[in-house]
Design a protein around this motif. Structure first.
Motif, PDB file in Angstrom:
ATOM      1  N   SER A 148       0.817  -1.223   0.000  1.00  0.00           N
ATOM      2  CA  SER A 148       0.000   0.000   0.000  1.00  0.00           C
ATOM      3  C   SER A 148       0.850   1.272   0.000  1.00  0.00           C
ATOM      4  CB  SER A 148      -0.925   0.016   1.222  1.00  0.00           C
ATOM      5  OG  SER A 148      -0.167   0.060   2.425  1.00  0.00           O
ATOM      6  N   VAL A 149       2.128   1.136   0.319  1.00  0.00           N
ATOM      7  CA  VAL A 149       3.027   2.299   0.321  1.00  0.00           C
ATOM      8  C   VAL A 149       3.292   2.705  -1.125  1.00  0.00           C
ATOM      9  CG1 VAL A 149       5.322   3.140   0.921  1.00  0.00           C
ATOM     10  CG2 VAL A 149       4.081   1.653   2.511  1.00  0.00           C
ATOM     11  N   SER A 202      11.316 -10.432  15.489  1.00  0.00           N
ATOM     12  CA  SER A 202      10.892 -10.242  14.108  1.00  0.00           C
ATOM     13  C   SER A 202       9.502 -10.800  13.810  1.00  0.00           C
ATOM     14  CB  SER A 202      11.907 -10.889  13.159  1.00  0.00           C
ATOM     15  OG  SER A 202      13.126 -10.192  13.178  1.00  0.00           O
ATOM     16  N   ALA A 203       9.054 -11.810  14.558  1.00  0.00           N
ATOM     17  CA  ALA A 203       7.777 -12.459  14.253  1.00  0.00           C
ATOM     18  C   ALA A 203       6.579 -11.513  14.356  1.00  0.00           C
ATOM     19  CB  ALA A 203       7.584 -13.681  15.145  1.00  0.00           C
ATOM     20  N   PRO A 204       6.378 -10.809  15.482  1.00  0.00           N
ATOM     21  CA  PRO A 204       5.233  -9.896  15.557  1.00  0.00           C
ATOM     22  C   PRO A 204       5.357  -8.737  14.577  1.00  0.00           C
ATOM     23  CG  PRO A 204       6.639  -9.633  17.482  1.00  0.00           C
ATOM     24  CD  PRO A 204       7.110 -10.853  16.772  1.00  0.00           C
ATOM     25  N   ALA A 211       0.039  -7.286   7.504  1.00  0.00           N
ATOM     26  CA  ALA A 211      -1.339  -6.828   7.715  1.00  0.00           C
ATOM     27  C   ALA A 211      -1.530  -5.365   7.335  1.00  0.00           C
ATOM     28  CB  ALA A 211      -1.732  -7.037   9.173  1.00  0.00           C
ATOM     29  N   GLY A 212      -0.434  -4.659   7.041  1.00  0.00           N
ATOM     30  CA  GLY A 212      -0.537  -3.263   6.638  1.00  0.00           C
ATOM     31  C   GLY A 212      -0.540  -2.278   7.789  1.00  0.00           C
ATOM     32  N   ARG A 213      -0.201  -2.741   8.983  1.00  0.00           N
ATOM     33  CA  ARG A 213      -0.159  -1.840  10.142  1.00  0.00           C
ATOM     34  C   ARG A 213       1.182  -1.124  10.270  1.00  0.00           C
ATOM     35  NH1 ARG A 213      -3.590  -6.047  12.080  1.00  0.00           N
ATOM     36  NH2 ARG A 213      -1.828  -7.350  12.736  1.00  0.00           N
ATOM     37  N   HIS A 227       7.968 -14.075   1.483  1.00  0.00           N
ATOM     38  CA  HIS A 227       6.900 -13.084   1.399  1.00  0.00           C
ATOM     39  C   HIS A 227       7.139 -12.099   0.260  1.00  0.00           C
ATOM     40  CE1 HIS A 227       5.351 -14.711   5.113  1.00  0.00           C
ATOM     41  NE2 HIS A 227       6.532 -14.535   5.688  1.00  0.00           N
ATOM     42  N   ILE A 228       8.404 -11.899  -0.075  1.00  0.00           N
ATOM     43  CA  ILE A 228       8.729 -11.084  -1.251  1.00  0.00           C
ATOM     44  C   ILE A 228       8.265 -11.811  -2.512  1.00  0.00           C
ATOM     45  CG2 ILE A 228      10.643 -10.264  -2.681  1.00  0.00           C
ATOM     46  CD1 ILE A 228      12.154  -9.643  -0.068  1.00  0.00           C
ATOM     47  N   LYS A 229       8.556 -13.102  -2.577  1.00  0.00           N
ATOM     48  CA  LYS A 229       8.172 -13.906  -3.744  1.00  0.00           C
ATOM     49  C   LYS A 229       6.659 -13.988  -3.909  1.00  0.00           C
ATOM     50  CE  LYS A 229      12.365 -16.731  -3.433  1.00  0.00           C
ATOM     51  NZ  LYS A 229      12.931 -18.062  -3.077  1.00  0.00           N
ATOM     52  N   SER A 230       5.947 -14.016  -2.787  1.00  0.00           N
ATOM     53  CA  SER A 230       4.480 -14.122  -2.848  1.00  0.00           C
ATOM     54  C   SER A 230       3.803 -12.782  -3.087  1.00  0.00           C
ATOM     55  CB  SER A 230       3.948 -14.725  -1.544  1.00  0.00           C
ATOM     56  OG  SER A 230       4.127 -13.811  -0.463  1.00  0.00           O
ATOM     57  N   GLY A 231       4.555 -11.683  -3.004  1.00  0.00           N
ATOM     58  CA  GLY A 231       3.983 -10.360  -3.229  1.00  0.00           C
ATOM     59  C   GLY A 231       3.369  -9.721  -2.002  1.00  0.00           C
ATOM     60  N   LYS A 232       3.525 -10.341  -0.835  1.00  0.00           N
ATOM     61  CA  LYS A 232       2.930  -9.781   0.384  1.00  0.00           C
ATOM     62  C   LYS A 232       3.673  -8.520   0.844  1.00  0.00           C
ATOM     63  CE  LYS A 232       1.035 -14.148   2.080  1.00  0.00           C
ATOM     64  NZ  LYS A 232       1.092 -15.174   3.153  1.00  0.00           N
TER      65      LYS A 232
END
Length: 338
Positions: A148-149, A202-204, A211-213, A227-232
């Motif tokens: 979203s950034v 790092s987990a939380p 989640a975009g927070r 997560h980079i590969k999945s686009g998250k």
């Protein structure tokens, strides 16, 4: 009270005896025997103190190193996890150990270069209280943002941050952590204001970013690769001065608009001060051979971890150079320990 003085004849006998021992090779044999004590090292298991709990990326590196060192040394190298207090507890335990080569320390950029600025009453000297053996790993971080950034490059992120001072957030694994200071260095060099959000690990942080927070983080590629590969999350740059093997398409932050930015989180093998040069040399040889193991290198590279080695002198010189660099970052950021 009378003082006994050896007679000339006794002194002559002593000199003759010594000369005879030298001539017979007895004294040289003792010297050789003393030196071979180090050549036999190690004769039992070796303990490797790791300043992180089991299960994390650093623990994975330590255990793969311990396995290869065990093969090279012919004795088991046992990992002793002592997490907490920014690594100070583990470092103190290592410096207090007998300097006989049977206790080693898996030092990090945090324990050796950052902690002196974070802990005014640090109970160990990162330079004087250790014998440096070799660098073992480097783990470049990656700057990732939530999709979203509205920034698809480092330059665009800097422009966005300047237009919105204090509104973009970056998470870290805790106050004073390398991920915190990586962000602080970025903000300082770019001349922007960003809000730091510290987490306990790092987990939380990862959960909130996905989640975009959170707007972004500067964290290990080992954590964010999938997560980079999945686009998250969207990668904008790696923190090291050169691109990483596992993600060659991600540019460096330095080449993407913030020239000279360089954070290469490094780890290495150390021993307590006073460990003999012979043992240090033996360990260094073992690390160099372990680092050449292709299977281990490829396995770690898949997680963004670069396996390496160095001379003891080069490792120590790196630490001496990094201490003032991070002291300045800590000072500017106002970072304090939790």
């Amino acid at each position: 009270m009378s003082k006994t003085i050896a007679s000339p004849r006794r002194r002559s006998v002593a000199v003759s005896l010594t000369a005879g021992l030298v001539a017979s090779g007895f004294i040289s044999m003792l010297t050789v025997a003393a030196s071979t004590a180090h050549a036999a090292y190690p004769e039992r298991a070796v303990r490797l103190i790791v300043p992180f709990p089991a299960g994390g990326a650093a623990d994975m590196m330590a255990r793969s190193l311990a396995q290869k060192l065990s093969e090279q040394l012919g004795q088991q190298v046992v990992v002793d996890n002592r997490g907490g207090a920014g690594g100070t507890t583990a470092a103190e335990a290592a410096t207090a150990a007998n300097p006989d080569g049977y206790t080693l320390f898996f030092g990090t950029m945090g324990t050796q270069a950052i902690n002196p600025a974070l802990y005014p009453k640090l109970r160990y000297d990162p330079v004087k209280d250790f014998e440096y053996v070799s660098l073992t790993h480097t783990t470049p971080r990656v700057l990732v943002v939530h999709p979203s950034v509205d920034a698809k490059s480092v330059q665009e992120l800097i422009v966005l941050a300047k237009k919105n001072p204090g509104k973009l957030t970056y998470g870290s694994a805790g106050n004073g952590s390398s991920s915190h200071l990586s962000g602080a260095l970025f903000a300082s060099m770019a001349g922007v204001e960003m809000l730091h959000i510290p987490y306990k690990g790092s987990a939380p942080l990862l959960n909130d970013l996905i989640a975009g927070r959170l707007s972004m983080t500067f964290d290990s590629y080992a954590v964010y690769g999938e997560h980079i590969k999945s686009g998250k999350v969207r990668p904008l740059g790696v923190t090291s001065i050169t691109r990483i093997t596992s993600a060659p398409d991600i540019p460096t932050i330095s080449e993407s608009g913030l020239k000279g930015y360089d954070v290469s989180n490094w780890l290495g093998l150390l021993a307590p001060k006073g460990t003999s040069p012979e043992v240090v040399a033996r360990l260094n040889t073992a690390v160099v051979k372990a680092a050449s193991d292709k299977a281990m290198r490829d396995h770690l590279a898949a997680s963004g971890i670069e396996t390496t080695s160095s001379t003891p002198e080069a490792f120590k010189a790196l630490v001496v150079k990094e201490i003032p660099k991070w002291a300045e970052v800590v000072k500017k950021s106002g970072a304090t320990v939790d």
